[in-house]
Write a protein that holds these residues in place. Structure first.
Motif, PDB file in Angstrom:
ATOM      1  N   LYS A 146       0.858  -1.190   0.000  1.00 53.01           N
ATOM      2  CA  LYS A 146       0.000   0.000   0.000  1.00 53.01           C
ATOM      3  C   LYS A 146       0.893   1.238   0.000  1.00 53.01           C
ATOM      4  N   ILE A 147       0.460   2.270  -0.745  1.00 53.10           N
ATOM      5  CA  ILE A 147       1.302   3.446  -0.969  1.00 53.10           C
ATOM      6  C   ILE A 147       0.481   4.709  -0.786  1.00 53.10           C
ATOM      7  N   VAL A 148       1.084   5.724  -0.168  1.00 53.49           N
ATOM      8  CA  VAL A 148       0.502   7.066  -0.107  1.00 53.49           C
ATOM      9  C   VAL A 148       1.555   8.049  -0.601  1.00 53.49           C
ATOM     10  N   GLY A 149       1.148   8.940  -1.514  1.00 54.50           N
ATOM     11  CA  GLY A 149       2.050   9.964  -2.025  1.00 54.50           C
ATOM     12  C   GLY A 149       1.789  11.299  -1.369  1.00 54.50           C
ATOM     13  N   ASN A 150       2.338  12.344  -1.959  1.00 51.25           N
ATOM     14  CA  ASN A 150       2.133  13.707  -1.487  1.00 51.25           C
ATOM     15  C   ASN A 150       2.006  14.634  -2.677  1.00 51.25           C
ATOM     16  N   ASP A 151       1.131  15.595  -2.596  1.00 49.71           N
ATOM     17  CA  ASP A 151       0.895  16.674  -3.578  1.00 49.71           C
ATOM     18  C   ASP A 151      -0.438  16.524  -4.299  1.00 49.71           C
ATOM     19  N   ASP A 152      -1.022  15.315  -4.315  1.00 46.23           N
ATOM     20  CA  ASP A 152      -2.307  15.109  -4.978  1.00 46.23           C
ATOM     21  C   ASP A 152      -2.265  15.638  -6.407  1.00 46.23           C
ATOM     22  N   SER A 153      -1.229  15.247  -7.142  1.00 47.56           N
ATOM     23  CA  SER A 153      -1.011  15.751  -8.494  1.00 47.56           C
ATOM     24  C   SER A 153      -1.844  14.980  -9.522  1.00 47.56           C
ATOM     25  N   ASN A 154      -1.727  15.411 -10.776  1.00 48.16           N
ATOM     26  CA  ASN A 154      -2.452  14.744 -11.855  1.00 48.16           C
ATOM     27  C   ASN A 154      -1.967  13.317 -12.090  1.00 48.16           C
ATOM     28  N   LEU A 155      -0.796  12.990 -11.555  1.00 47.94           N
ATOM     29  CA  LEU A 155      -0.270  11.637 -11.715  1.00 47.94           C
ATOM     30  C   LEU A 155      -1.155  10.597 -11.039  1.00 47.94           C
ATOM     31  N   CYS A 156      -1.827  10.994  -9.971  1.00 50.33           N
ATOM     32  CA  CYS A 156      -2.548  10.029  -9.124  1.00 50.33           C
ATOM     33  C   CYS A 156      -3.537   9.176  -9.900  1.00 50.33           C
ATOM     34  N   ASN A 157      -4.259   9.777 -10.836  1.00 55.24           N
ATOM     35  CA  ASN A 157      -5.282   9.044 -11.581  1.00 55.24           C
ATOM     36  C   ASN A 157      -4.765   8.470 -12.893  1.00 55.24           C
ATOM     37  N   ARG A 158      -3.475   8.667 -13.178  1.00 55.76           N
ATOM     38  CA  ARG A 158      -2.906   8.120 -14.403  1.00 55.76           C
ATOM     39  C   ARG A 158      -2.279   6.747 -14.173  1.00 55.76           C
ATOM     40  N   LEU A 159      -2.077   6.387 -12.917  1.00 58.84           N
ATOM     41  CA  LEU A 159      -1.423   5.129 -12.599  1.00 58.84           C
ATOM     42  C   LEU A 159      -2.383   3.963 -12.744  1.00 58.84           C
ATOM     43  N   SER A 160      -1.834   2.761 -12.846  1.00 60.19           N
ATOM     44  CA  SER A 160      -2.652   1.562 -13.039  1.00 60.19           C
ATOM     45  C   SER A 160      -3.635   1.369 -11.891  1.00 60.19           C
ATOM     46  N   VAL A 161      -3.210   1.724 -10.691  1.00 53.43           N
ATOM     47  CA  VAL A 161      -4.087   1.747  -9.519  1.00 53.43           C
ATOM     48  C   VAL A 161      -4.056   3.168  -8.987  1.00 53.43           C
ATOM     49  N   PRO A 162      -5.197   3.877  -8.904  1.00 55.18           N
ATOM     50  CA  PRO A 162      -5.183   5.270  -8.446  1.00 55.18           C
ATOM     51  C   PRO A 162      -4.443   5.417  -7.119  1.00 55.18           C
ATOM     52  N   LEU A 163      -3.627   6.442  -7.041  1.00 55.19           N
ATOM     53  CA  LEU A 163      -2.765   6.670  -5.885  1.00 55.19           C
ATOM     54  C   LEU A 163      -3.441   7.572  -4.857  1.00 55.19           C
ATOM     55  N   SER A 164      -3.451   7.133  -3.601  1.00 52.73           N
ATOM     56  CA  SER A 164      -3.880   8.008  -2.509  1.00 52.73           C
ATOM     57  C   SER A 164      -2.753   8.999  -2.238  1.00 52.73           C
ATOM     58  N   SER A 165      -3.095  10.272  -2.038  1.00 51.98           N
ATOM     59  CA  SER A 165      -2.057  11.292  -1.900  1.00 51.98           C
ATOM     60  C   SER A 165      -2.532  12.405  -0.981  1.00 51.98           C
ATOM     61  N   VAL A 166      -1.601  12.958  -0.217  1.00 52.76           N
ATOM     62  CA  VAL A 166      -1.899  14.092   0.655  1.00 52.76           C
ATOM     63  C   VAL A 166      -2.016  15.347  -0.205  1.00 52.76           C
ATOM     64  N   SER A 167      -3.129  16.074  -0.062  1.00 48.53           N
ATOM     65  CA  SER A 167      -3.370  17.241  -0.905  1.00 48.53           C
ATOM     66  C   SER A 167      -2.917  18.523  -0.217  1.00 48.53           C
ATOM     67  N   PRO A 168      -2.138  19.378  -0.931  1.00 45.09           N
ATOM     68  CA  PRO A 168      -1.766  20.681  -0.374  1.00 45.09           C
ATOM     69  C   PRO A 168      -2.846  21.731  -0.567  1.00 45.09           C
ATOM     70  N   ARG A 169      -3.918  21.367  -1.277  1.00 44.38           N
ATOM     71  CA  ARG A 169      -5.010  22.286  -1.592  1.00 44.38           C
ATOM     72  C   ARG A 169      -4.457  23.589  -2.186  1.00 44.38           C
ATOM     73  N   ALA A 170      -3.830  23.444  -3.350  1.00 46.30           N
ATOM     74  CA  ALA A 170      -3.171  24.578  -4.000  1.00 46.30           C
ATOM     75  C   ALA A 170      -4.150  25.577  -4.586  1.00 46.30           C
ATOM     76  N   VAL A 171      -5.399  25.145  -4.816  1.00 47.37           N
ATOM     77  CA  VAL A 171      -6.397  26.037  -5.407  1.00 47.37           C
ATOM     78  C   VAL A 171      -7.587  26.143  -4.468  1.00 47.37           C
ATOM     79  N   GLU A 172      -7.973  27.371  -4.132  1.00 53.93           N
ATOM     80  CA  GLU A 172      -9.172  27.600  -3.333  1.00 53.93           C
ATOM     81  C   GLU A 172     -10.333  27.691  -4.299  1.00 53.93           C
TER      82      GLU A 172
END
Length: 317
Positions: A284-310
């Protein structure tokens, strides 16, 4: 990035800002040729300026400057380590949304992760007499420290985002890296992981803060969790890959990994799949940044979001 009609709209405001109310502006066909855009682009820009009270059209006569007082357009510099990264486009989008709604002209520049380029960009903002700057500094920005001091000396307001610079006393906007990593590690533990690793390709303040969050989650866990191999240094891409391969060539590999960022997670995904291991199941993997990469992977990546856009902001902000 701003739409073309928004850029044209700002140029029109800049052009008419020094003219008196009641002055006639050039025809739309003239503006179309001047800005080298289609007529419908001019129509949209002028239509919005009419709605906002800057212009008024008189049928059969032309378009005139209304009595509304035009605000001075502010020029704000935005300096990023890169405009092609996985997270920086989110910052650009948020800044552009706010700037478009508040008559602010954004001057965007990339440092390409180079101290010399960052210094040059900062000095360029001083030369253009920017009204303010938003800066996401590169790693090891201490090499450009004197240029930041020049901004303060010239009384150019600026704010540092995402990563701080030791010894620089200016406003800072960032995320709680420690807490984000703590919660991410806790999530992995809650998902049943009992052998956890932390991987970071770079060793600097943000990476260390996230490591401490990971460490605290393990120490405070009521479940027995084994601390597995840590990657925390300054490695090139190939060396990073080799270090991850070494860990997963062993039988006793971690069943959960907290990655410094989503890019590191993508490297891990590829190595796991080379070894017949399934991300999200075997590891099991968790990333950081919640980037566009997360949904491009074979299994969607859980990621910590910095909430860059309000998503919701009001005119009063």
């Amino acid at each position: 990035m701003p739409l073309r009609y928004q850029e044209v709209k700002r140029e029109i405001i800049r052009t008419i800002s020094g003219l008196k109310a009641g002055s006639k502006i050039p025809s739309r066909n003239f503006l179309s040729r001047k800005f080298e855009v289609a007529r419908n682009t001019i129509d949209k820009a002028v239509s919005e300026l009419e709605e906002e009270g800057y212009l008024r059209s008189v049928k059969g006569s032309g378009t005139y400057i209304s009595g509304r007082r035009l605000q001075k357009m502010l020029n704000v510099g935005v300096i990023l380590p890169s405009i092609m990264g996985d997270i920086y486009p989110q910052f650009i989008s948020g800044i552009e949304q706010f700037a478009s709604a508040h008559n602010i002209n954004v001057v965007l520049s990339s440092s390409d992760n180079s101290p010399e380029r960052q210094r040059s960009n900062v000095l360029r903002m001083i030369d253009m007499q920017a009204d303010g700057c938003i800066i996401i500094p590169i790693i090891n920005s201490e090499q450009s420290f004197d240029s930041f001091l020049q901004l303060k000396k010239r009384n150019v307001p600026f704010v540092i985002c995402y990563r701080s610079i030791d010894g620089l006393d200016v406003p800072f906007i960032g995320v709680n890296n420690y807490y984000g990593a703590f919660m991410a590690a806790r999530h992995l533990i809650d998902q049943g992981c009992r052998k956890l690793s932390y991987f970071s390709q770079r060793k600097y303040s943000t990476a260390i803060e996230r490591y401490y969050g990971y460490e605290t989650a393990l120490r405070s866990s009521p479940e027995k969790v084994e601390k597995k191999e840590i990657i925390l240094g300054n490695y090139g891409e190939e060396e990073l890959r080799e270090r991850i391969k070494f860990i997963f060539d062993r039988e006793d590999y971690p069943d959960g990994v907290l990655c410094f960022d989503d890019t590191t997670a993508t490297v891990l995904y590829a190595i796991l799949q080379e070894r017949g291991l399934q991300p999200g199941m075997n590891v099991k993997i968790v990333g950081n940044d919640d980037s566009n990469l997360c949904n491009r992977l074979s299994v969607p990546l859980s990621s910590v979001s910095p909430r860059a856009v309000e998503n919701n902001f009001s005119e009063s902000q």
